[in-house]
Design an enzyme around this catalytic site. Sequence first.
Site, mmCIF file in Angstrom:
data_model
loop_
_atom_site.group_PDB
_atom_site.id
_atom_site.type_symbol
_atom_site.label_atom_id
_atom_site.label_comp_id
_atom_site.label_asym_id
_atom_site.label_seq_id
_atom_site.Cartn_x
_atom_site.Cartn_y
_atom_site.Cartn_z
ATOM 1 N N GLY A 91 0.736 -1.153 0.035
ATOM 2 C CA GLY A 91 0.115 -0.188 -0.057
ATOM 3 C C GLY A 91 0.869 1.423 0.095
ATOM 4 N N GLY A 93 2.600 3.809 1.455
ATOM 5 C CA GLY A 93 3.141 4.029 2.760
ATOM 6 C C GLY A 93 3.372 5.562 3.012
ATOM 7 C CE LYS A 114 7.787 7.391 -4.957
ATOM 8 N NZ LYS A 114 8.353 6.771 -5.897
ATOM 9 C CG ASP A 126 11.091 8.353 6.638
ATOM 10 O OD1 ASP A 126 10.390 8.204 5.459
ATOM 11 O OD2 ASP A 126 12.284 9.441 6.642
ATOM 12 N NE ARG A 177 3.634 8.254 -9.304
ATOM 13 C CZ ARG A 177 4.304 6.980 -8.589
ATOM 14 N NH1 ARG A 177 5.597 6.883 -8.578
ATOM 15 N NH2 ARG A 177 3.759 6.341 -7.810
ATOM 16 N NE ARG A 184 0.342 0.829 -6.972
ATOM 17 C CZ ARG A 184 1.205 1.690 -6.826
ATOM 18 N NH1 ARG A 184 2.395 1.373 -7.009
ATOM 19 N NH2 ARG A 184 1.346 2.889 -6.500
ATOM 20 C CG ASP A 253 5.217 -3.498 -5.077
ATOM 21 O OD1 ASP A 253 5.575 -4.609 -5.426
ATOM 22 O OD2 ASP A 253 5.804 -2.451 -4.831
ATOM 23 C CG ASN A 254 7.360 -0.937 -7.911
ATOM 24 O OD1 ASN A 254 6.599 -0.189 -7.492
ATOM 25 N ND2 ASN A 254 8.595 -1.179 -7.392
ATOM 26 C CG ASP A 263 7.077 3.274 -7.917
ATOM 27 O OD1 ASP A 263 6.793 4.712 -7.788
ATOM 28 O OD2 ASP A 263 6.346 2.492 -6.798
HETATM 29 P P1 AMP Z 1 8.721 1.310 -3.802
HETATM 30 O O1 AMP Z 1 9.913 0.544 -3.596
HETATM 31 O O2 AMP Z 1 8.925 2.928 -3.750
HETATM 32 O O3 AMP Z 1 7.763 0.904 -4.875
HETATM 33 O O4 AMP Z 1 7.821 1.019 -2.269
HETATM 34 C C1 AMP Z 1 7.569 -0.205 -1.886
HETATM 35 C C2 AMP Z 1 6.683 -0.009 -0.491
HETATM 36 O O5 AMP Z 1 7.168 0.661 0.368
HETATM 37 C C3 AMP Z 1 5.364 0.715 -0.886
HETATM 38 O O6 AMP Z 1 4.353 0.097 -0.040
HETATM 39 C C4 AMP Z 1 5.590 2.111 -0.349
HETATM 40 O O7 AMP Z 1 4.717 2.819 -0.072
HETATM 41 C C5 AMP Z 1 6.707 1.678 0.955
HETATM 42 N N1 AMP Z 1 7.767 2.821 1.335
HETATM 43 C C6 AMP Z 1 8.825 3.131 0.561
HETATM 44 N N2 AMP Z 1 9.414 3.958 1.269
HETATM 45 C C7 AMP Z 1 8.712 4.525 2.269
HETATM 46 C C8 AMP Z 1 8.552 5.485 3.407
HETATM 47 N N3 AMP Z 1 9.794 6.013 3.344
HETATM 48 N N4 AMP Z 1 7.848 5.313 4.282
HETATM 49 C C9 AMP Z 1 6.819 4.727 4.307
HETATM 50 N N5 AMP Z 1 6.646 3.697 3.394
HETATM 51 C C10 AMP Z 1 7.553 3.580 2.281
HETATM 52 MG MG MG Z 2 6.112 1.126 -5.764
#
Ligand code: AMP
Ligand code: MG
Length: 511
Positions: A91, A93, A114, A126, A177, A184, A253-254, A263
Amino acid sequence: MSDAACPFDLEDRFARELEGLFVPWHAEPIPARRLLIFNAPLARALGLDGDRLASPPGLDFLLGQSPAPRATPIAMAYAGHQFGNYSPRLGDGRALLLGELADGRGRRWDVHLKGSGRTPFARGGDGKAAVGPMLREYVIGEAMHALGIPTTRALAVVATGESIARDGMLPGAVLVRIAASHLRIGTFEYAAAQRDPALLRRLADHAIARHDPEVAGVDQPYLAFYERVVARQAELVARWMHVGFVHGVMNTDNTTISGETIDYGPCAFMERHDPATVFSSIDERGRYAYGNQPGILQWNLARLAEALLPLFDADEAQAVERATAALGGFRDRFFDAHRRGMRAKLGLESGAAHASAEPSAARSDAEAARSDEADALCDSVSELLTTQRVDHTLFFRRLADAVRGDDAKVRALFADPGAFDAWATGWRTRLPTTEDERRLRAEVMDRTNPIYVPRNLEVERALAAATAGDLAPFHALLEAVTRPFDERPGLEAYARPAPDDAPPYRTFCGT
Ligand code: AMP
Ligand code: MG
């Protein structure tokens, strides 16, 4: 502030139709906002008033600081296979969907943030993002767009004035974005895991209405929808291969339903051609290496088929049979798109890459034989470039000079120019015979093969300067890569491969 100040009107169809797949949420306040870059051409393309949007009250809406009329921001739920392992709950985050924007030409776009703060999906994160990675997403996305590759695009990057903890403290940022949608494969995996057939069907219907309204009335709409996704993704990964793009984190998820690249984390452009190229520091086994990307995409599409099975047929065996046949189409779609593009890159086609969407139905035997020869040339070029350690981008670009009659530049890229000469013997027999035709062919090649891609050292240099407060190198890089086909004096650095003795380039997740 009154709604009249809002420069756009957002819809909230996802939120209205897909209860169970999101949490309503709000962006965190931004202590000291500073607009780093605003994408005026994108705003124009969306039918938006860029000046109003980039003004302080406009930015309030754009950053979710004062909610736009009608739409409530949401954090989307999704699952995903990450490096092959299933995570039932990922989800948004650190991201939010502000809502959907109609562009006045019948298309709707997600406006998404984002780095806007922790959400209930944040797990240990965070919720923040750093200036460097968000500008990286901006520039790589714009480069991809300029190369004609479907992609999400950044509308703005705003520094927040916060310091965030990464490898040391870094300035924080929020990225705005724009995407055809944020659906996805992982969204479908999440819906399927809820064991609520009505929810899965609502999601599929929502996706069809958004991306494939033509299939809504056909006999097997969900299967037809799946085939569309397979076709879009096959075409997309072929285009990545043509330009040497390595996504780096092709988790489900990407992987979008729209067929857009999404992403830009540990992604990078390959310089020396090699199918084993991996940049991501965490991809120790090379799962997402350049040459593995088509196979991985097919694997991801199998996960989508599994999620959709109950919609293909009530009888599971029947559903599996249908899904298998549909997924089987990926291979042909990919090879067709890949070879079509490669023929254009090698100057074996009179039109630009991707001009004809479908393979020709009826071919004479002679045409078929010539086409097989062309395919063999396309297939052999990867091995040639790998063994000779040749720069992917420059090889194709300089090949046009050889079509014009000057071999020196392309031969100079080879450790053993004789290896080029040997390969080029077969290639030359397929070029046009008259000088006029060859000149035209070379021009088409120059519109197919970029001279400027975001090279790793230039990207790092631009992001390091931007992080330290100097955006000039970033703007210069952006200027080069957003007109990737026009070779211009003064921009030589953006066409220069990394020196032979440069350490291997590494990229990082957890941005
Ligand atoms: P990503 O690698 O950017 O596609 O992210 C993979 C997952 O990690 C997704 O669920 C993002 O929302 C979560 N995520 C990545 N970085 C953070 C962050 N700094 N804080 C909270 N969730 C994160
Ligand atoms: Mg992602």
